[in-house]
Design a protein around this motif. Structure first.
Motif, PDB file in Angstrom:
ATOM      1  N   LEU A 199      14.589  12.300  28.393  1.00 12.35           N
ATOM      2  CA  LEU A 199      15.243  13.561  28.760  1.00 12.35           C
ATOM      3  C   LEU A 199      16.631  13.656  28.137  1.00 12.35           C
ATOM      4  N   VAL A 200      17.356  12.528  28.116  1.00 16.11           N
ATOM      5  CA  VAL A 200      18.706  12.554  27.558  1.00 16.11           C
ATOM      6  C   VAL A 200      18.658  12.708  26.041  1.00 16.11           C
ATOM      7  N   GLU A 201      17.863  11.843  25.369  1.00 17.59           N
ATOM      8  CA  GLU A 201      17.865  11.889  23.903  1.00 17.59           C
ATOM      9  C   GLU A 201      17.274  13.187  23.376  1.00 17.59           C
ATOM     10  N   GLU A 202      16.077  13.532  23.845  1.00 15.10           N
ATOM     11  CA  GLU A 202      15.414  14.724  23.314  1.00 15.10           C
ATOM     12  C   GLU A 202      15.998  16.007  23.888  1.00 15.10           C
ATOM     13  N   GLY A 203      16.327  15.994  25.192  1.00 12.84           N
ATOM     14  CA  GLY A 203      16.771  17.222  25.823  1.00 12.84           C
ATOM     15  C   GLY A 203      18.217  17.551  25.575  1.00 12.84           C
ATOM     16  N   LEU A 204      19.107  16.563  25.765  1.00 15.17           N
ATOM     17  CA  LEU A 204      20.539  16.839  25.688  1.00 15.17           C
ATOM     18  C   LEU A 204      21.137  16.529  24.321  1.00 15.17           C
ATOM     19  N   VAL A 205      20.667  15.460  23.675  1.00 12.04           N
ATOM     20  CA  VAL A 205      21.263  15.062  22.402  1.00 12.04           C
ATOM     21  C   VAL A 205      20.684  15.878  21.251  1.00 12.04           C
ATOM     22  N   LEU A 206      19.354  15.849  21.096  1.00 11.80           N
ATOM     23  CA  LEU A 206      18.713  16.569  19.996  1.00 11.80           C
ATOM     24  C   LEU A 206      18.412  18.027  20.328  1.00 11.80           C
ATOM     25  N   GLN A 207      18.358  18.361  21.618  1.00 11.58           N
ATOM     26  CA  GLN A 207      17.999  19.706  22.083  1.00 11.58           C
ATOM     27  C   GLN A 207      16.587  20.105  21.667  1.00 11.58           C
ATOM     28  N   SER A 208      15.746  19.123  21.362  1.00 14.35           N
ATOM     29  CA  SER A 208      14.422  19.415  20.820  1.00 14.35           C
ATOM     30  C   SER A 208      13.444  19.917  21.870  1.00 14.35           C
ATOM     31  N   LEU A 209      13.712  19.665  23.147  1.00 10.48           N
ATOM     32  CA  LEU A 209      12.783  20.136  24.173  1.00 10.48           C
ATOM     33  C   LEU A 209      12.803  21.650  24.311  1.00 10.48           C
ATOM     34  N   THR A 210      13.901  22.283  23.919  1.00  9.39           N
ATOM     35  CA  THR A 210      14.015  23.734  24.090  1.00  9.39           C
ATOM     36  C   THR A 210      14.228  24.485  22.779  1.00  9.39           C
ATOM     37  N   SER A 211      14.515  23.778  21.692  1.00  8.30           N
ATOM     38  CA  SER A 211      14.806  24.465  20.438  1.00  8.30           C
ATOM     39  C   SER A 211      13.579  25.185  19.894  1.00  8.30           C
ATOM     40  N   PRO A 212      13.709  26.438  19.488  1.00  6.94           N
ATOM     41  CA  PRO A 212      12.573  27.167  18.899  1.00  6.94           C
ATOM     42  C   PRO A 212      12.367  26.842  17.421  1.00  6.94           C
ATOM     43  N   HIS A 213      13.205  25.965  16.850  1.00  2.00           N
ATOM     44  CA  HIS A 213      13.130  25.713  15.413  1.00  2.00           C
ATOM     45  C   HIS A 213      12.928  24.236  15.064  1.00  2.00           C
ATOM     46  N   LEU A 214      13.569  23.321  15.790  1.00  2.00           N
ATOM     47  CA  LEU A 214      13.605  21.912  15.400  1.00  2.00           C
ATOM     48  C   LEU A 214      12.207  21.301  15.351  1.00  2.00           C
ATOM     49  N   TYR A 215      11.902  20.656  14.231  1.00  2.00           N
ATOM     50  CA  TYR A 215      10.634  19.943  14.016  1.00  2.00           C
ATOM     51  C   TYR A 215       9.409  20.857  14.095  1.00  2.00           C
ATOM     52  N   GLY A 216       9.609  22.143  14.185  1.00  2.00           N
ATOM     53  CA  GLY A 216       8.468  23.039  14.355  1.00  2.00           C
ATOM     54  C   GLY A 216       7.754  22.859  15.671  1.00  2.00           C
ATOM     55  N   ALA A 217       8.423  22.243  16.657  1.00  2.00           N
ATOM     56  CA  ALA A 217       7.772  21.909  17.925  1.00  2.00           C
ATOM     57  C   ALA A 217       7.373  23.136  18.727  1.00  2.00           C
ATOM     58  N   ALA A 218       8.068  24.243  18.521  1.00  4.74           N
ATOM     59  CA  ALA A 218       7.726  25.449  19.279  1.00  4.74           C
ATOM     60  C   ALA A 218       6.349  25.976  18.924  1.00  4.74           C
ATOM     61  N   GLY A 219       5.826  25.612  17.735  1.00  2.74           N
ATOM     62  CA  GLY A 219       4.511  26.087  17.330  1.00  2.74           C
ATOM     63  C   GLY A 219       3.371  25.177  17.737  1.00  2.74           C
ATOM     64  N   TRP A 220       3.656  24.079  18.397  1.00  2.00           N
ATOM     65  CA  TRP A 220       2.587  23.158  18.794  1.00  2.00           C
ATOM     66  C   TRP A 220       1.726  23.735  19.905  1.00  2.00           C
ATOM     67  N   SER A 221       2.358  24.456  20.824  1.00  2.79           N
ATOM     68  CA  SER A 221       1.658  24.963  22.008  1.00  2.79           C
ATOM     69  C   SER A 221       2.502  26.077  22.606  1.00  2.79           C
ATOM     70  N   PRO A 222       1.972  26.808  23.569  1.00  2.00           N
ATOM     71  CA  PRO A 222       2.772  27.863  24.191  1.00  2.00           C
ATOM     72  C   PRO A 222       4.021  27.297  24.861  1.00  2.00           C
ATOM     73  N   ARG A 223       5.131  28.025  24.717  1.00  2.00           N
ATOM     74  CA  ARG A 223       6.370  27.626  25.383  1.00  2.00           C
ATOM     75  C   ARG A 223       6.366  28.156  26.811  1.00  2.00           C
ATOM     76  N   LEU A 224       6.901  27.348  27.727  1.00  2.00           N
ATOM     77  CA  LEU A 224       6.963  27.731  29.126  1.00  2.00           C
ATOM     78  C   LEU A 224       8.410  27.662  29.586  1.00  2.00           C
ATOM     79  N   LEU A 225       8.960  28.809  30.004  1.00  3.59           N
ATOM     80  CA  LEU A 225      10.355  28.897  30.439  1.00  3.59           C
ATOM     81  C   LEU A 225      11.304  28.360  29.371  1.00  3.59           C
TER      82      LEU A 225
END
Length: 453
Positions: A199-225
């Motif tokens: 949660l700290v590394e991905e969520g707060l440091v990289l912001q990857s849990l919520t970013s719509p652009h980083l790593y293309g992760a937003a396109g893996w599956s539907p985003r929720l909240l």
């Protein structure tokens, strides 16, 4: 200090130490008052040291061997610093005279504190504080290797990027292990700390849990909240297992005679925590600005993630998990194979192959199906961890098997060039050989005993 001669010799050391500190303070205050030297950090440090050395002198008079060692070190360091100040300082003649006197006092202090009669007054006392530097170093090296190098997410042509990720993995995992072993938690608590780490590394440091652009992760599956659901599921499990649990389990098996005792003293734990924070800052300043420029996590999301990380950490440290052991563990080879298959299967269900924007099998809302299948794999593993009577050898087999499975996934799912494939193939081969060599050792009393999984 039993003899009058020793007490007299130590008294001389104390007098010289007090005179040296007084001269240092006098030179600093007089220099500032006469505007001979500007106010800098070193002047403030001199005053603070002078205040702190009242405590050191008191402990020295009480026979503390630690205080004696500090005086010996500081006397030499102070002499070198005073000599440099005298030669290079360029101060007025009156201030240089004070510095010359201080230098002479420090020279006398070095002689006095190293006299045999003084050394005999402070016999060495066995240090019973916890320490196992080899195990701590092994964990610091293995953690980033498991988390980043052996998965192939960073191609060999960008191997320098490993140095950016190494501090937070090495120091973070080591600090979490040390804190856990001081609170008495088991490996279940370790997994919870791994989730908090994710949660700290991905969520707060990289912001990857919520970013719509980083790593293309937003396109893996539907985003929720506003959350990248598949990426979040993948990485919270991944960090709990491969960034934290696997390296800790393997190192504790390799150094099984040390058991679950801490590897570091309190100062080492604090240093590991500071390095982890600095590593997080290094990662924050390196990856998001280049890979995801312009994105800033919403304040609400940051607060929620921080609160979740704090709650999971508190749960891991305050609520010991005691598994209900009811079934015997399967044979070692079966454990390793099952762990490898489970790791490969979980990653294959959720992680995109070969740089694709979606997982291999599905995309859009259909991606919820492999996400559910991945969750079932995790649930099955947690059930087994809770109900099986594991030994440390069983857990080591599971950790090494999972590490091999995740490297094999990196070989088929992440490697883009022949060089990367050869590298990951070599890593997988070395992992298999290492696991076979480690697990072939006859289990002793410490590394075959039942543990709290």
């Amino acid at each position: 200090m039993t003899s009058p001669e020793q007490r007299t010799a130590v008294r001389l050391v104390v007098v010289l130490l007090v005179v040296s500190i007084a001269l240092s303070v006098l030179a600093t205050v007089a220099g500032l008052a006469g505007h001979a030297v500007p106010l800098r950090a070193n002047q403030i440090l001199i005053l603070l040291v002078a205040i702190g050395y009242g405590w050191v002198i008191r402990r020295l008079r009480n026979g503390s061997a630690t205080a004696y060692r500090r005086v010996r070190i500081v006397s030499v360091a102070g002499f070198v610093a005073a000599a440099g100040q005298l030669v290079l300082g360029g101060h007025p003649a009156w201030l240089r005279t004070v510095e010359a006197v201080q230098l002479a006092v420090l020279a006398a202090l070095i002689v006095a504190v190293n006299r045999p009669i003084v050394r005999a007054a402070f016999p060495a006392v066995p240090d019973e504080r916890p320490h196992n530097r080899r195990a701590a170093l092994a964990l610091a090296v293995l953690a980033p290797l498991c988390a980043e190098v052996s998965l192939g997410t960073v191609p060999l042509r960008m191997a320098w990027a490993w140095l950016i990720f190494a501090p937070i993995y090495a120091a973070g995992t080591l600090a979490l292990r040390e804190i856990l072993r001081r609170t008495g938690g088991g490996y279940g608590n370790l997994l919870l700390l791994g989730v908090a780490y994710g949660l700290v590394e991905e969520g707060l440091v990289l912001q990857s849990l919520t970013s719509p652009h980083l790593y293309g992760a937003a396109g893996w599956s539907p985003r929720l909240l506003g959350v990248n659901t598949a990426y979040t599921e993948l990485n919270l499990v991944y960090h709990a297992v491969f960034s934290v649990a696997v390296p800790v389990i393997v190192v504790e098996y390799l150094f099984s005679r040390h058991g679950t005792a801490p590897y570091l003293r309190r100062g080492g734990v604090i240093a590991a925590g500071v390095i982890a924070v600095l590593g997080a800052l290094l990662l924050r300043m390196s990856v998001p600005p280049s890979e995801d420029p312009g994105y800033t996590m919403p304040l609400t999301a940051g607060v929620v993630i921080a609160l979740l990380a704090a709650a999971v950490t508190l749960l891991a440290l305050r609520v010991p998990l005691h598994p209900a052991r009811r079934r015997a563990a399967p044979p070692i080879p079966l454990i390793a194979v099952a762990a490898a298959v489970a790791a490969f299967g979980f990653l294959a269900l959720i992680w995109p192959f070969g740089g694709a924007e979606q997982p291999l099998f599905t995309h859009g809302t259909w991606s919820l199906l492999p996400m559910a299948a991945g969750a079932l794999i995790v649930a099955g593993l947690l059930y087994a961890a809770w109900t099986v009577a594991w030994t440390t050898r069983d857990l080591a087999a599971a950790a090494i098997g999972a590490l091999l499975g995740h490297t094999l996934f990196g070989l088929v799912g992440n490697a883009q060039t022949l060089t990367d494939r050869l590298f990951l193939g070599g890593v997988a081969g070395l992992t298999a050989l290492f696991g076979a060599a480690v697990l072939r050792r006859p289990p002793g009393r410490t590394n075959a005993q039942l543990i709290d999984a």
